[in-house]
Design a protein around this motif. Structure first.
Motif, PDB file in Angstrom:
ATOM      1  N   ASN A 198       0.808  -1.223   0.000  1.00 29.72           N
ATOM      2  CA  ASN A 198       0.000   0.000   0.000  1.00 29.72           C
ATOM      3  C   ASN A 198       0.841   1.273   0.000  1.00 29.72           C
ATOM      4  OD1 ASN A 198      -2.730  -1.009   0.011  1.00 29.72           O
ATOM      5  ND2 ASN A 198      -2.292  -1.826   2.030  1.00 29.72           N
ATOM      6  N   PHE A 199       2.159   1.117   0.055  1.00 29.69           N
ATOM      7  CA  PHE A 199       3.058   2.280   0.033  1.00 29.69           C
ATOM      8  C   PHE A 199       3.985   2.258  -1.183  1.00 29.69           C
ATOM      9  CE2 PHE A 199       1.626   1.920   4.368  1.00 29.69           C
ATOM     10  CZ  PHE A 199       1.410   3.227   4.740  1.00 29.69           C
ATOM     11  N   VAL A 200       3.904   1.194  -1.980  1.00 31.16           N
ATOM     12  CA  VAL A 200       4.729   1.087  -3.191  1.00 31.16           C
ATOM     13  C   VAL A 200       3.839   1.381  -4.401  1.00 31.16           C
ATOM     14  CG1 VAL A 200       6.165  -0.416  -4.618  1.00 31.16           C
ATOM     15  CG2 VAL A 200       6.264  -0.604  -2.137  1.00 31.16           C
ATOM     16  N   PRO A 201       4.195   2.372  -5.217  1.00 35.24           N
ATOM     17  CA  PRO A 201       3.327   2.745  -6.354  1.00 35.24           C
ATOM     18  C   PRO A 201       3.308   1.699  -7.453  1.00 35.24           C
ATOM     19  CG  PRO A 201       5.365   4.031  -6.367  1.00 35.24           C
ATOM     20  CD  PRO A 201       5.389   3.215  -5.113  1.00 35.24           C
ATOM     21  N   ASP A 202       2.277   1.759  -8.278  1.00 35.78           N
ATOM     22  CA  ASP A 202       2.214   0.940  -9.494  1.00 35.78           C
ATOM     23  C   ASP A 202       2.900   1.739 -10.600  1.00 35.78           C
ATOM     24  OD1 ASP A 202       0.546  -0.988  -8.193  1.00 35.78           O
ATOM     25  OD2 ASP A 202      -1.131   0.405  -8.432  1.00 35.78           O
ATOM     26  N   PHE A 203       4.005   1.208 -11.092  1.00 39.57           N
ATOM     27  CA  PHE A 203       4.784   1.946 -12.095  1.00 39.57           C
ATOM     28  C   PHE A 203       4.174   1.720 -13.483  1.00 39.57           C
ATOM     29  CE2 PHE A 203       7.801   1.206  -8.595  1.00 39.57           C
ATOM     30  CZ  PHE A 203       8.120   2.526  -8.303  1.00 39.57           C
ATOM     31  N   ASN A 204       3.054   2.408 -13.728  1.00 37.09           N
ATOM     32  CA  ASN A 204       2.344   2.270 -15.001  1.00 37.09           C
ATOM     33  C   ASN A 204       2.289   3.624 -15.720  1.00 37.09           C
ATOM     34  OD1 ASN A 204       0.492   3.683 -13.425  1.00 37.09           O
ATOM     35  ND2 ASN A 204      -0.757   1.871 -12.999  1.00 37.09           N
ATOM     36  N   ILE A 205       1.534   3.695 -16.810  1.00 37.59           N
ATOM     37  CA  ILE A 205       1.454   4.940 -17.596  1.00 37.59           C
ATOM     38  C   ILE A 205       0.911   6.083 -16.748  1.00 37.59           C
ATOM     39  CG2 ILE A 205       0.237   6.081 -19.516  1.00 37.59           C
ATOM     40  CD1 ILE A 205       0.485   3.533 -21.110  1.00 37.59           C
ATOM     41  N   LYS A 206      -0.122   5.789 -15.943  1.00 37.26           N
ATOM     42  CA  LYS A 206      -0.717   6.824 -15.094  1.00 37.26           C
ATOM     43  C   LYS A 206       0.334   7.406 -14.148  1.00 37.26           C
ATOM     44  CE  LYS A 206      -4.029   7.617 -11.405  1.00 37.26           C
ATOM     45  NZ  LYS A 206      -4.704   7.002 -10.258  1.00 37.26           N
ATOM     46  N   TYR A 207       1.199   6.537 -13.614  1.00 39.53           N
ATOM     47  CA  TYR A 207       2.227   6.985 -12.662  1.00 39.53           C
ATOM     48  C   TYR A 207       3.202   7.956 -13.329  1.00 39.53           C
ATOM     49  CZ  TYR A 207       6.116   6.931  -9.377  1.00 39.53           C
ATOM     50  OH  TYR A 207       7.113   7.319  -8.511  1.00 39.53           O
ATOM     51  N   PHE A 208       3.774   7.541 -14.455  1.00 38.80           N
ATOM     52  CA  PHE A 208       4.811   8.361 -15.098  1.00 38.80           C
ATOM     53  C   PHE A 208       4.257   9.643 -15.714  1.00 38.80           C
ATOM     54  CE2 PHE A 208       6.933   4.184 -15.012  1.00 38.80           C
ATOM     55  CZ  PHE A 208       8.097   4.552 -14.361  1.00 38.80           C
ATOM     56  N   THR A 209       3.004   9.593 -16.185  1.00 36.43           N
ATOM     57  CA  THR A 209       2.423  10.807 -16.776  1.00 36.43           C
ATOM     58  C   THR A 209       1.917  11.775 -15.708  1.00 36.43           C
ATOM     59  OG1 THR A 209       0.274   9.688 -17.030  1.00 36.43           O
ATOM     60  CG2 THR A 209       1.769   9.664 -18.932  1.00 36.43           C
ATOM     61  N   SER A 210       1.939  11.343 -14.435  1.00 38.16           N
ATOM     62  CA  SER A 210       1.514  12.228 -13.336  1.00 38.16           C
ATOM     63  C   SER A 210       2.686  12.812 -12.548  1.00 38.16           C
ATOM     64  CB  SER A 210       0.598  11.457 -12.367  1.00 38.16           C
ATOM     65  OG  SER A 210      -0.552  10.998 -13.020  1.00 38.16           O
ATOM     66  N   LEU A 211       3.914  12.402 -12.865  1.00 36.88           N
ATOM     67  CA  LEU A 211       5.084  12.870 -12.092  1.00 36.88           C
ATOM     68  C   LEU A 211       5.252  14.389 -12.131  1.00 36.88           C
ATOM     69  CD1 LEU A 211       7.792  10.141 -12.813  1.00 36.88           C
ATOM     70  CD2 LEU A 211       6.761  10.672 -10.598  1.00 36.88           C
ATOM     71  N   SER A 212       4.767  15.014 -13.211  1.00 36.37           N
ATOM     72  CA  SER A 212       4.879  16.478 -13.318  1.00 36.37           C
ATOM     73  C   SER A 212       4.136  17.162 -12.168  1.00 36.37           C
ATOM     74  CB  SER A 212       4.334  16.968 -14.661  1.00 36.37           C
ATOM     75  OG  SER A 212       2.963  16.599 -14.816  1.00 36.37           O
ATOM     76  N   ILE A 213       3.100  16.506 -11.627  1.00 39.40           N
ATOM     77  CA  ILE A 213       2.340  17.046 -10.486  1.00 39.40           C
ATOM     78  C   ILE A 213       3.264  17.220  -9.281  1.00 39.40           C
ATOM     79  CG2 ILE A 213       0.539  16.472  -8.778  1.00 39.40           C
ATOM     80  CD1 ILE A 213      -0.786  17.261 -11.337  1.00 39.40           C
ATOM     81  N   LEU A 214       4.151  16.241  -9.049  1.00 43.96           N
ATOM     82  CA  LEU A 214       5.059  16.301  -7.889  1.00 43.96           C
ATOM     83  C   LEU A 214       6.175  17.321  -8.116  1.00 43.96           C
ATOM     84  CD1 LEU A 214       5.433  12.510  -6.909  1.00 43.96           C
ATOM     85  CD2 LEU A 214       3.682  14.155  -6.238  1.00 43.96           C
ATOM     86  N   VAL A 215       6.709  17.379  -9.343  1.00 45.61           N
ATOM     87  CA  VAL A 215       7.766  18.352  -9.663  1.00 45.61           C
ATOM     88  C   VAL A 215       7.225  19.773  -9.519  1.00 45.61           C
ATOM     89  CG1 VAL A 215       9.284  19.216 -11.499  1.00 45.61           C
ATOM     90  CG2 VAL A 215       9.045  16.760 -11.146  1.00 45.61           C
ATOM     91  N   PHE A 216       6.002  19.981 -10.014  1.00 45.26           N
ATOM     92  CA  PHE A 216       5.344  21.281  -9.889  1.00 45.26           C
ATOM     93  C   PHE A 216       5.166  21.652  -8.414  1.00 45.26           C
ATOM     94  CE2 PHE A 216       0.925  23.449 -10.214  1.00 45.26           C
ATOM     95  CZ  PHE A 216       1.495  24.709 -10.231  1.00 45.26           C
ATOM     96  N   ALA A 217       4.814  20.651  -7.585  1.00 39.97           N
ATOM     97  CA  ALA A 217       4.534  20.898  -6.160  1.00 39.97           C
ATOM     98  C   ALA A 217       5.758  21.384  -5.393  1.00 39.97           C
ATOM     99  CB  ALA A 217       3.990  19.626  -5.505  1.00 39.97           C
ATOM    100  N   VAL A 218       6.936  20.875  -5.731  1.00 38.44           N
ATOM    101  CA  VAL A 218       8.131  21.196  -4.924  1.00 38.44           C
ATOM    102  C   VAL A 218       8.959  22.337  -5.517  1.00 38.44           C
ATOM    103  CG1 VAL A 218       8.279  18.877  -3.956  1.00 38.44           C
ATOM    104  CG2 VAL A 218       9.564  19.393  -6.039  1.00 38.44           C
ATOM    105  N   GLY A 219       8.477  22.960  -6.595  1.00 41.69           N
ATOM    106  CA  GLY A 219       9.223  24.070  -7.191  1.00 41.69           C
ATOM    107  C   GLY A 219       8.956  25.387  -6.476  1.00 41.69           C
ATOM    108  N   GLY A 220       9.696  26.409  -6.869  1.00 45.43           N
ATOM    109  CA  GLY A 220       9.476  27.745  -6.315  1.00 45.43           C
ATOM    110  C   GLY A 220      10.539  28.189  -5.339  1.00 45.43           C
ATOM    111  N   ALA A 221      11.539  27.322  -5.083  1.00 44.78           N
ATOM    112  CA  ALA A 221      12.580  27.675  -4.104  1.00 44.78           C
ATOM    113  C   ALA A 221      13.442  28.850  -4.571  1.00 44.78           C
ATOM    114  CB  ALA A 221      13.474  26.467  -3.802  1.00 44.78           C
ATOM    115  N   GLU A 222      13.411  29.166  -5.886  1.00 39.87           N
ATOM    116  CA  GLU A 222      14.224  30.294  -6.378  1.00 39.87           C
ATOM    117  C   GLU A 222      13.783  31.619  -5.755  1.00 39.87           C
ATOM    118  OE1 GLU A 222      10.878  29.676  -9.352  1.00 39.87           O
ATOM    119  OE2 GLU A 222      12.307  28.389  -8.317  1.00 39.87           O
ATOM    120  N   LYS A 223      12.540  31.658  -5.210  1.00 37.38           N
ATOM    121  CA  LYS A 223      12.052  32.880  -4.575  1.00 37.38           C
ATOM    122  C   LYS A 223      12.811  33.205  -3.289  1.00 37.38           C
ATOM    123  CE  LYS A 223       7.411  32.149  -6.416  1.00 37.38           C
ATOM    124  NZ  LYS A 223       6.051  31.698  -6.100  1.00 37.38           N
TER     125      LYS A 223
END
Length: 480
Positions: A198-223
């Motif tokens: 329940n803590f290990v993701p399914d490495f499928n198309i949905k997973y890889f095409t959603s990674l941009s959501i996490l990258v977007f979430a942690v950005g902004g440190a340049e401020k």
């Protein structure tokens, strides 16, 4: 003795970490991670993204901020110093262009917040024809473009108040959700399954095409880059602040995910994906109020804080990136003269018209979507594809800086991520590759219209940025 007053004005690393946390993180990031990555399965991905992307990214930002401590233009100034003015224009353009999508999403988000704040649900709002909701969004957007053109400063104060209250509510949500089973043990809570799968993701198309959501979430440190040299002993304390920030964000993400798992079953979420993407935070606060026996109180507070936050972010996103692009000395030689026109209120009026056409175009196009929830879900994903593109320039600036290490060696006295050139190059190239890969994978969609919009939006914005210097050159040749 002479250094004591100066040192007393210096910032503690804990202060910078807390400040950065409030800039970088939000409750919406936790909810989006939970929704897109099947509940508790997102925890693995959060840890990986923090360790392999966020911490190196933040440390690189610190080094750039330390070397270019007198630069006020942020990323564009770093690019100007390391590569040259034309590339600085492209960096400034990218920073502005990514806000075109962000701006179109703020009106939608604000109206949805108003529906929750007035009716306590969005049943009526979501039942309206999409053309009507998009027309209302367009009217709201045009009104706030007019507000931005008047140069009204009160919006920034409202934004600060709303941002602070939203940040406090995000932290309180996690604390109160963990306290809820003790206060109301008979409420209907889900059981969190602690099995490894329940803590290990399914490495499928949905997973890889959603990674941009996490990258977007942690950005902004340049401020936070301007504050590097305001720390006591930056070389020692800046890494501490960034590790502290990463720790706080990681704890917030993990505890927030577990708190949401007590409320929502991932299978139910996956069966109503657009509903939860659009309304997830509101439903969470609504349930929290029920657990505490206060009805919709928490929901209404969150909804109206969000309305103020969304609309003030809309005005600031129309005004601030435009000022950075058109007011920056790095870009003025590459932008058509008409765009540099300023009205009597000090606003770049033709630049605002350009936003009206581009962001208004996205709002109008989405009238073909089946409903308002589908519009919101599409904008969340489109933002996650387009927004991280501005981070590319941070990595490019860092690689250019390290390549000219000898030229800028005095600037490394305060803080340096690593003394090893090979490690610096690997970190910069890694950040660049991860960001590009996540943005490209995020474009995929099984829906043809969404796929076209995901590809066309960044391409159109890129081409427009490339055309601008050509128009300016023709203007100069004509004048000569």
């Amino acid at each position: 003795m002479g250094e004591t007053p100066n040192n007393s004005k210096k910032m503690m690393w804990t202060t910078l970490a807390t400040m950065a946390f409030s800039i970088v993180w939000s409750f919406g990031n936790v909810v989006n991670g939970f929704i897109y990555f099947d509940g508790t399965k997102v925890i693995f991905s959060w840890i990986v993204i923090f360790l392999l992307f966020f911490i190196p990214y933040a440390l690189m930002v610190g080094e750039l901020g330390s070397v270019f401590k007198d630069s006020e233009g942020g990323v564009a100034s770093w690019i100007n110093a390391t590569i040259g003015p034309k590339w600085a224009y492209y960096a400034g353009w990218t920073f502005w262009a990514v806000h075109v999508v962000y701006i179109s999403s703020k009106g939608t988000g604000g109206l949805r917040g108003m529906a929750w704040g007035i009716f306590g649900n969005t049943n009526w709002y979501d039942s309206l024809p999409t053309a009507w909701t998009q027309l209302a969004t367009l009217v709201v957007f045009l009104f706030f473009c007019w507000v931005a053109s008047r140069g009204i400063p009160v919006i920034k104060t409202l934004s600060t108040i709303a941002g602070t209250s939203m940040f406090i509510m995000s932290i309180l949500f996690i604390i109160m959700m963990f306290a809820a089973p003790m206060i109301n043990p008979h409420a209907n809570f889900n059981t969190v399954n602690w099995n490894w799968q329940n803590f290990v993701p399914d490495f499928n198309i949905k997973y890889f095409t959603s990674l941009s959501i996490l990258v977007f979430a942690v950005g902004g440190a340049e401020k936070i880059s301007p504050y590097v040299n305001k720390l006591k002993n930056p070389s020692k304390n800046f890494p501490k602040a960034m590790l502290g920030l990463a720790g706080m964000v990681m704890i917030s993400a993990i505890l927030g995910t577990i708190a949401l798992a007590l409320m929502f079953d991932p299978k139910t979420v996956n069966g109503n994906l657009n509903e939860y993407i659009s309304n997830g935070p509101y439903i969470a606060f609504q349930k929290l109020g029920e657990y505490y026996g206060v009805g919709g109180l928490f929901l209404y507070i969150y909804a109206w804080c969000n309305v103020i936050g969304q609309f003030s972010a809309l005005v600031i996103s129309i005004d601030a990136p435009l000022r950075m692009l058109l007011g920056g000395k790095e870009a003025k030689d590459f932008i058509p003269k008409k765009l540099l026109k300023v009205n009597k209120h000090g606003a770049y009026i033709n630049g605002i018209w350009m936003i009206v056409i581009l962001s208004g175009g996205i709002i109008a196009l989405q009238a073909v979507m089946p409903d308002a929830q589908a519009v919101m879900a599409q904008l969340v994903k489109l933002n996650s594809i387009v927004m991280p593109m501005r981070y590319l320039w941070v990595f490019i600036a860092y690689l250019a800086l390290r390549k000219q290490h000898e030229k800028f060696h005095k600037g490394f006295d305060n803080y340096q991520m690593t003394k090893h050139q090979w490690l610096a190059y690997i970190a910069g190239l890694w950040g660049l590759a991860v960001t590009i890969a996540c943005c490209l994978m995020g474009m995929y969609s099984s829906d043809p219209f969404t796929l076209c919009l995901n590809i066309a939006t960044p391409v159109v914005l890129l081409l427009l940025g490339l055309i601008m210097p050509t128009i300016r050159r023709h203007q100069e040749e004509k004048n000569n």
